[in-house]
Motif scaffolding. Structure first.
Motif, PDB file in Angstrom:
ATOM      1  N   PHE A 170      12.039  24.318-129.438  1.00 10.78           N
ATOM      2  CA  PHE A 170      12.819  25.337-130.148  1.00 10.78           C
ATOM      3  C   PHE A 170      12.742  25.121-131.663  1.00 10.78           C
TER       4      PHE A 170
ATOM      5  N   GLU B 119      14.660  32.447-128.641  1.00  9.16           N
ATOM      6  CA  GLU B 119      13.712  32.208-129.738  1.00  9.16           C
ATOM      7  C   GLU B 119      13.154  33.521-130.284  1.00  9.16           C
TER       8      GLU B 119
ATOM      9  N   ARG C 203       9.355  26.048-133.149  1.00  8.53           N
ATOM     10  CA  ARG C 203       9.106  27.496-133.251  1.00  8.53           C
ATOM     11  C   ARG C 203       9.943  28.135-134.359  1.00  8.53           C
ATOM     12  N   ILE C 204      11.140  27.623-134.578  1.00 10.47           N
ATOM     13  CA  ILE C 204      12.109  28.322-135.423  1.00 10.47           C
ATOM     14  C   ILE C 204      12.124  27.827-136.867  1.00 10.47           C
TER      15      ILE C 204
END
Length: 628
Positions: free
Chosen positions: A499, A480, A502-503
């Motif tokens: 994930f 990440e 966050r991305i």
């Protein structure tokens, strides 16, 4: 009430110690996550708790009369059985009694003796009390509720996907209703909807649950305690995963600070003792002996153990691409009568992080394979923009099974032998690990090798198909960070909600039956939007690009204000820490100058103690702000 635990448990393989002095206890009804890096011994511990199949030292305790169910990473299902037959296998005792009842019923047609009537009546009563007349409908109902349509009940286990096998194993455990559930990676191969369904099941279940998973959001939503396995030892934290990480970090910082301060204090006292001995007068000898006794009585603070090695890397960027990275127009793909997507159109701009989500088998990976040039669309076009250089991470990890780790990386590189070894060490391939053949690598090792190959390429567009699969939590976080620091554009397929959250800056959601829609925003916003929608049929085929734009702008403005406040406070904390540490050093120097003035020494000691407490509080606040 205690239900399962260990006392001084140890496991070794030859000279390699995997677990040592592991002691913990879990009470009835508790849900506990077991965490640690790949290879720490989590699955070994779970296998021992289930059937003690490995040699070990110490003791394992399970409350008398309690049943244990175990979900392993490797399926133990009979590949030739059908889904329905596998479910009926849970009720082996009932099915045997049913056959005995049927046989007795046949005998009664010809021999209606009193003895046989009594035997039949007793057997029938016991069969009914044990749920014999409902077990088939229970098995069928549970399978259907778990997502197996009626027409799939006669499918052989060998024909199921990895996700379907996991769900079938979970179905069998739910039917068994054990007192203790041991789940090793139950989230593997599950899509987001299946994950959310499983979460709800586990929240409601009365069984005690011990759970291994690398899905951080899943752990937070299910468990209330965390058992950490690290450096062969175990420690039980009475908090869920995220809070455990915060607590561990704060504890290590405090321990490190106390250790350093104590070492300084020890060095100062030892210097004082040496000085007094050099003067060698009676009062100096007495002072030296007094300090030595104080030093001997001091309770020593242990230095914090080194953390397990973890990944830390960055993707190499090529020259910048143009603003328009990818244009997709009217793309369609079907297999026979199954339509994956139809007339799919979207655009990718520079520095977008575009996440593709949806159910298993809905066409996400197929779309990525088309964009990577490894599959063809039925119709439509896609076009990359100026100066785009792409790198593709394939979840199926196509590697040369006969080559070694070193050969696999070297075959596509112009780096020197030393540079290759250094790069592999970054991905935790050290020493003889580089000479391992690909065929013997674990899933996590293969994933790290593919990432290493991708990292050395000069690209400005990353196509990532399930990149977090097989990676432990620390490796996922390293990935990440690498993506967040990447200067290029990212298109990724993932089921990992942490994930994705966050991305993602934009998302494409595959809903099956060719229904695909785009959402501009984070996964948290997307989840909130979907939760407000009554059902998936209400979701439009496309969402306007400015949806919630005003709300998003206000939210981002507020977030920026909070971030400025946080950074300002962090800066002040650092200044206060520096001032306190400077004063502590000055106190140490003053203490040496007035070694025989006990009144002054006491005042200095109290001031130093207060400053150290202040530093600890500042460090805890700093840690909390950094985490948030």
């Amino acid at each position: 009430m205690f239900i399962i635990g260990t006392e001084k448990l140890g496991v070794s393989f030859g000279e390699k110690v995997l677990l040592e002095n592991v002691s913990f206890s879990v009470n009835q009804g508790e849900k506990v996550s077991i965490v640690g890096v790949n290879g720490a011994g989590k699955s070994t511990l779970m296998r021992l708790l289930y059937n003690r199949s490995l040699p070990y030292t110490g003791n394992i305790f399970i409350a008398k009369g309690k049943t244990v169910g175990h979900l392993e990473q490797q399926s133990q299902l009979n590949p030739e059985a059908t889904v329905y037959e596998a479910a009926l296998g849970v009720f082996k005792t009932l099915s045997e009694e049913e056959r005995r009842l049927e046989a007795l019923s046949e005998e009664l047609k010809y021999d209606y003796s009193e003895d046989k009537i009594k035997r039949y009546s007793a057997l029938q009563q016991r069969f009914e009390q044990q749920g014999g007349y409902e077990y088939k409908s229970r098995a069928k109902g549970t399978l259907i509720s778990m997502g197996f349509e009626e027409e799939k009940l006669n499918l052989k286990v060998s024909a199921l996907s990895g996700g379907q096998r996991t769900i079938l194993q979970l179905s069998l455990l739910i039917l068994e209703e054990p007192d203790i559930l041991l789940l090793d990676e139950p989230t593997n191969h599950l899509d987001i909807r299946s994950l959310e369904w499983l979460e709800e099941k586990l929240k409601k279940i009365r069984s005690t649950v011990l759970l291994i998973s690398h899905d951080r959001l899943f752990l937070d939503r299910i468990t209330e305690k965390t058992l950490e396995i690290e450096n062969t030892h175990a420690k039980l934290y009475s908090v869920p995963y995220s809070k455990y990480r915060e607590q561990k970090k704060a504890e290590r910082e405090i321990q490190d600070r106390h250790y350093k301060n104590q070492q300084k204090e020890i060095a100062r006292i030892e210097a004082f003792i040496a000085q007094q001995k050099r003067w060698n007068r009676e009062k100096n000898i007495i002072a030296a002996e007094s300090r030595q006794k104080a030093l001997d009585r001091m309770i020593k603070v242990d230095k914090a153990e080194a953390l397990p090695e973890s990944l830390s890397f960055r993707f190499s960027s090529a020259l910048e691409s143009g603003e328009d990275v990818l244009t997709v127009k009217n793309l369609s793909k079907a297999y026979g009568q199954t339509v994956l997507f139809r007339d799919l159109s979207f655009e990718i701009k520079k520095k977008d992080r575009f996440l593709i989500i949806g159910a298993n088998g809905s066409g996400k990976s197929t779309l990525l394979q088309i964009l990577a040039g490894n599959a063809s669309a039925d119709c439509g076009i896609y076009r990359y923009g100026y100066n785009v250089r792409l790198g593709y991470y394939d979840q199926y990890q196509h590697l040369n099974e006969n080559s070694t780790v070193l050969e696999e990386l070297w075959s596509e590189s112009d780096l020197t032998h030393t540079e290759i070894r250094s790069l592999l060490a970054t991905f935790l391939f050290k020493g003889d690990d580089v000479f391992k053949e690909i065929r013997v690598l674990s899933g996590g090792e293969r994933a790290r090798l593919v990432l290493a190959k991708l990292m050395q390429r000069k690209v400005n567009l990353l196509l990532l198909d399930e990149p977090t699969n097989h990676l432990d939590i620390e490796s996922r976080e390293a990935l990440e960070e690498a993506i967040l620091s990447f200067e290029g554009t990212v298109i990724a397929v993932s089921h990992d909600r942490y994930f994705i959250n966050r991305i993602a800056t934009r998302m494409l959601s595959f809903e099956g039956a060719g229904n695909v829609f785009e959402y501009n925003g984070s996964f948290a916003d997307f989840s909130e939007y979907v939760s407000k929608t009554k059902n998936t049929s209400d979701v439009p085929s496309a969402l306007p690009h400015d949806i919630n734009s005003k709300n998003n702008w206000e939210q981002k403005k507020k977030q920026k204000q909070e971030e400025r406040k946080k950074q300002s406070r962090l800066a002040k904390i650092e200044i206060e820490l520096e001032e306190a540490e400077t004063r502590i050093r000055a106190i140490d120097e003053e203490s040496e100058k007035c070694a025989t003035d006990y009144v002054a020494l006491q005042a200095l000691y109290e001031e130093k103690t207060n400053l150290e407490k202040k530093c600890d509080l500042l460090l805890e606040e700093w840690s909390s702000l950094e985490e948030n």
